[in-house]
Design a protein around this motif. Structure first.
Motif, PDB file in Angstrom:
ATOM      1  N   SER A 236     -79.979  -4.489   9.189  1.00 25.74           N
ATOM      2  CA  SER A 236     -79.506  -3.188   8.717  1.00 25.74           C
ATOM      3  C   SER A 236     -78.313  -3.354   7.772  1.00 25.74           C
ATOM      4  CB  SER A 236     -79.123  -2.324   9.929  1.00 25.74           C
ATOM      5  OG  SER A 236     -78.893  -1.001   9.534  1.00 25.74           O
ATOM      6  N   MET A 262     -80.307   3.779   8.262  1.00 25.76           N
ATOM      7  CA  MET A 262     -80.480   2.611   9.109  1.00 25.76           C
ATOM      8  C   MET A 262     -81.979   2.454   9.337  1.00 25.76           C
ATOM      9  SD  MET A 262     -77.562   3.007  12.011  1.00 25.76           S
ATOM     10  CE  MET A 262     -77.891   4.699  12.432  1.00 25.76           C
ATOM     11  N   PRO A 263     -82.439   1.236   9.569  1.00 28.76           N
ATOM     12  CA  PRO A 263     -83.863   1.082   9.864  1.00 28.76           C
ATOM     13  C   PRO A 263     -84.201   1.749  11.190  1.00 28.76           C
ATOM     14  CG  PRO A 263     -82.702  -1.005  10.121  1.00 28.76           C
ATOM     15  CD  PRO A 263     -81.717  -0.044   9.549  1.00 28.76           C
ATOM     16  N   GLY A 264     -85.332   2.425  11.230  1.00 28.28           N
ATOM     17  CA  GLY A 264     -85.776   3.072  12.458  1.00 28.28           C
ATOM     18  C   GLY A 264     -86.799   2.214  13.180  1.00 28.28           C
TER      19      GLY A 264
ATOM     20  N   LEU B 131     -90.846   8.050  18.642  1.00 32.47           N
ATOM     21  CA  LEU B 131     -89.415   7.752  18.733  1.00 32.47           C
ATOM     22  C   LEU B 131     -88.711   7.872  17.387  1.00 32.47           C
ATOM     23  CD1 LEU B 131     -89.443   4.557  21.012  1.00 32.47           C
ATOM     24  CD2 LEU B 131     -89.162   6.944  21.704  1.00 32.47           C
ATOM     25  N   SER B 132     -89.477   8.132  16.329  1.00 32.97           N
ATOM     26  CA  SER B 132     -88.884   7.989  14.996  1.00 32.97           C
ATOM     27  C   SER B 132     -87.844   9.058  14.679  1.00 32.97           C
ATOM     28  CB  SER B 132     -89.982   7.997  13.925  1.00 32.97           C
ATOM     29  OG  SER B 132     -90.660   9.235  13.964  1.00 32.97           O
ATOM     30  N   SER B 134     -85.377   9.696  16.671  1.00 29.42           N
ATOM     31  CA  SER B 134     -84.189   9.360  17.451  1.00 29.42           C
ATOM     32  C   SER B 134     -83.554   8.087  16.908  1.00 29.42           C
ATOM     33  CB  SER B 134     -84.553   9.161  18.926  1.00 29.42           C
ATOM     34  OG  SER B 134     -85.023  10.369  19.485  1.00 29.42           O
ATOM     35  N   ILE B 135     -82.236   8.117  16.778  1.00 30.42           N
ATOM     36  CA  ILE B 135     -81.504   6.966  16.254  1.00 30.42           C
ATOM     37  C   ILE B 135     -80.861   6.205  17.405  1.00 30.42           C
ATOM     38  CG2 ILE B 135     -79.475   6.267  14.925  1.00 30.42           C
ATOM     39  CD1 ILE B 135     -80.046   8.520  13.013  1.00 30.42           C
ATOM     40  N   ARG B 137     -78.226   2.846  18.034  1.00 30.45           N
ATOM     41  CA  ARG B 137     -77.316   1.917  17.358  1.00 30.45           C
ATOM     42  C   ARG B 137     -77.352   0.528  17.991  1.00 30.45           C
ATOM     43  NH1 ARG B 137     -74.499   1.451  12.561  1.00 30.45           N
ATOM     44  NH2 ARG B 137     -75.992  -0.202  12.686  1.00 30.45           N
ATOM     45  N   TYR B 141     -84.332  -1.027  18.928  1.00 23.49           N
ATOM     46  CA  TYR B 141     -85.559  -0.253  19.208  1.00 23.49           C
ATOM     47  C   TYR B 141     -86.638  -1.017  19.971  1.00 23.49           C
ATOM     48  CZ  TYR B 141     -83.650   3.108  15.867  1.00 23.49           C
ATOM     49  OH  TYR B 141     -82.825   3.981  15.219  1.00 23.49           O
TER      50      TYR B 141
END
Lengths: 334, 160
Positions: A236, A262-264, B131-132, B134-135, B137, B141
């Motif tokens: 990222s 940010m990459p998902g 899920l796409s 929702s972020i 950090r 994922y």
């Protein structure tokens, strides 16, 4: 115009802690009347698992099950001093302080048990299950529950300990400027494979293979979790994220998650993690600080892979399609 | 401004509140009713941390006005466990180390629950799609995707 493939490698060293006016952390440990152990810290769990690791370290040192330890990081005003949870220093600095405090508490615990069992404290050992027994004669034993009750209500002893770990400030040598800004280096190496579309400048990371040397992994599953997340974050940083919001001008910088990208879950590279354990000499049970280190090697590895793919060196992050296209244009012009 | 009465069902319990017009469901849930499981991340519908289930559909509670929820059946992560037994999704997140700081977790679990309610045996692509919104950090994922797939497998084994 084509999709071009490239592979890049990078290796890093990453320090634990920092060197300002010295790098101290303190810890206090005391037992409750029922023989649970409270560890009081000002170090904070940000989600990296500080509480779990400190509980393991304290439990291992005192000789009790981990679930007998409670970590209290409630209040930096009233707790023992800590420089903070940053610089990947939490496990290393606070862990060493907890070991020292827990050793002192363990000694008092053994002394009280010795009085109850009418033996010498140096002849006692813990069984790791919540009992103290005479070495070589485990039938002579007392539960830590009963030892704590005795200390509190009969013997008037506080089963407690103080821990202090300090990396002293390092001053630069006058002649050379050499200094020791940090301690206990962790290491990593990453190989990244990318595809670069030389028409749009878009980069797709195909695979990321990481090897991390992190000292002793005190909790292997949590270490793996940190490294997998860190590897994603490194990509990222390489391709999406930027420090632009802070300087020099933020006029055109992203201000929310619509613009700060940010990459998902749909943008994940195939990721491999290998952990090498080479226990450090000064770390708690050999641990180093893998926290931030793990998000670094992917960045130069991706930059090198982009160079391998399309022959341009991008030296500004993030490596955006615009920067790649500008570099390709400059390359074609020269 | 006059307050507006609103009644809905939250995790099976009747709730009645007076809210100021314009109050978001997120604010009503967290600060009036005391269910803090939906998290306020961006307050503009881009992070997914506030996701709840309204009448069986995934909704962003930060963009939903409480006064529009009269009579609704609202579900949050706080209501998933039954009698102290974790929901299979919660169990899978825990066992799979799919949560780190935990801030996105309730939204992720709500999104995953709606997916599994409609698609009991999802593909990896189905999970990624679900899920796409929702972020996260911390996790990168992958552990979350794996946990949702594991929960789906556990559900189908229990059903068999």
């Amino acid at each position: 115009m084509a999709i071009r493939r490239g592979r890049g490698v990078a290796a890093i060293n990453y320090p634990t802690g920092m060197n300002l006016g010295g790098d101290p952390t303190q810890a206090l440990v005391h037992s409750t009347p029922t023989g649970n152990f409270m560890v009081t810290l000002s170090s904070v769990d940000l989600g990296q698992g500080m509480k779990q690791i400190m509980a393991q370290i304290c439990a291992e040192t005192i000789g009790v099950p981990t679930d007998r330890v409670v970590i209290d990081t409630a209040d930096t005003d009233t707790g023992p001093h800590c420089m903070g949870t940053f610089a990947s220093r939490g496990t290393h600095r606070a862990g060493n302080a907890v070991i020292q405090a827990a050793k002192e508490a363990r000694q008092v615990m053994l002394e009280v048990a010795a009085e109850e069992l009418e033996v010498n404290a140096s002849d006692l050992e813990t069984d790791g299950q919540g009992n103290i027994q005479v070495k070589g004669a485990p039938q002579r034993s007392i539960s830590i529950f009963d030892v704590a009750l005795s200390a509190h209500f009969k013997r008037g002893r506080s089963i407690s300990g103080r821990g202090m770990f300090l990396i002293p400030r390092s001053y630069p040598e006058k002649e050379t400027g050499a200094m020791k800004p940090s301690t206990c280096y962790a290491h990593a190496c990453t190989v990244a494979e990318v595809e670069v579309d030389d028409e749009t400048g878009e980069v797709t990371v195909l695979t990321v293979k990481n090897v991390f040397e992190i000292g002793r992994a005190l909790n292997p599953k949590m270490v793996e979790q940190q490294l997998v997340g860190g590897s994603w974050m490194g990509i990222s940083h390489a391709l999406y994220e930027t420090t632009e919001p802070y300087y020099p001008s933020r006029d055109h910088a992203g201000t929310d998650f619509n613009q700060y990208l940010m990459p998902g879950p749909g943008d994940l590279a195939e990721t491999e993690i290998i952990v090498l354990e080479r226990p450090s000499a000064d770390g708690p049970f050999g641990a180093k600080g893998p926290g931030e280190m793990c998000a670094n090697p992917q960045i130069p590895a991706v930059a090198n892979a982009v160079f391998d793919a399309v022959g341009v060196r991008i030296d500004t992050l993030p490596i955006t399609p615009e920067r790649i296209l500008r570099a390709l244009k400059a390359q074609a012009a020269s | 401004m006059a307050k507006v009465p609103v009644q809905f069902t939250l995790n099976g319990s009747e709730k009645a509140e007076f809210v100021e017009s314009g109050t978001t469901l997120l604010h009503a849930l967290r600060d009036k009713i005391g269910d803090t499981s939906p998290k306020g991340g961006c307050h503009q519908g881009t992070c997914g941390a506030c996701s709840v289930i309204i009448d069986g559909e995934l909704r962003l509670s930060c963009l939903t006005l409480a006064e529009t929820c009269g009579g609704a059946d609202i579900r949050t992560t706080a209501g998933l466990a039954e009698g102290g037994v974790l929901h299979p999704l919660q169990r899978a997140f825990l066992d799979g180390f799919a949560t780190q700081c935990g801030f996105c977790t309730p939204g992720m679990i709500m999104a995953a629950k709606v997916l599994l309610d409609h698609t009991p045996n999802p593909s990896r692509e189905d999970v990624v799609e679900a899920l796409s919104g929702s972020i996260c950090r911390c996790t990168g994922y992958e552990p979350i995707i794996q946990a949702v797939l594991a929960a789906a497998r556990a559900n189908s084994q229990n059903a068999a």
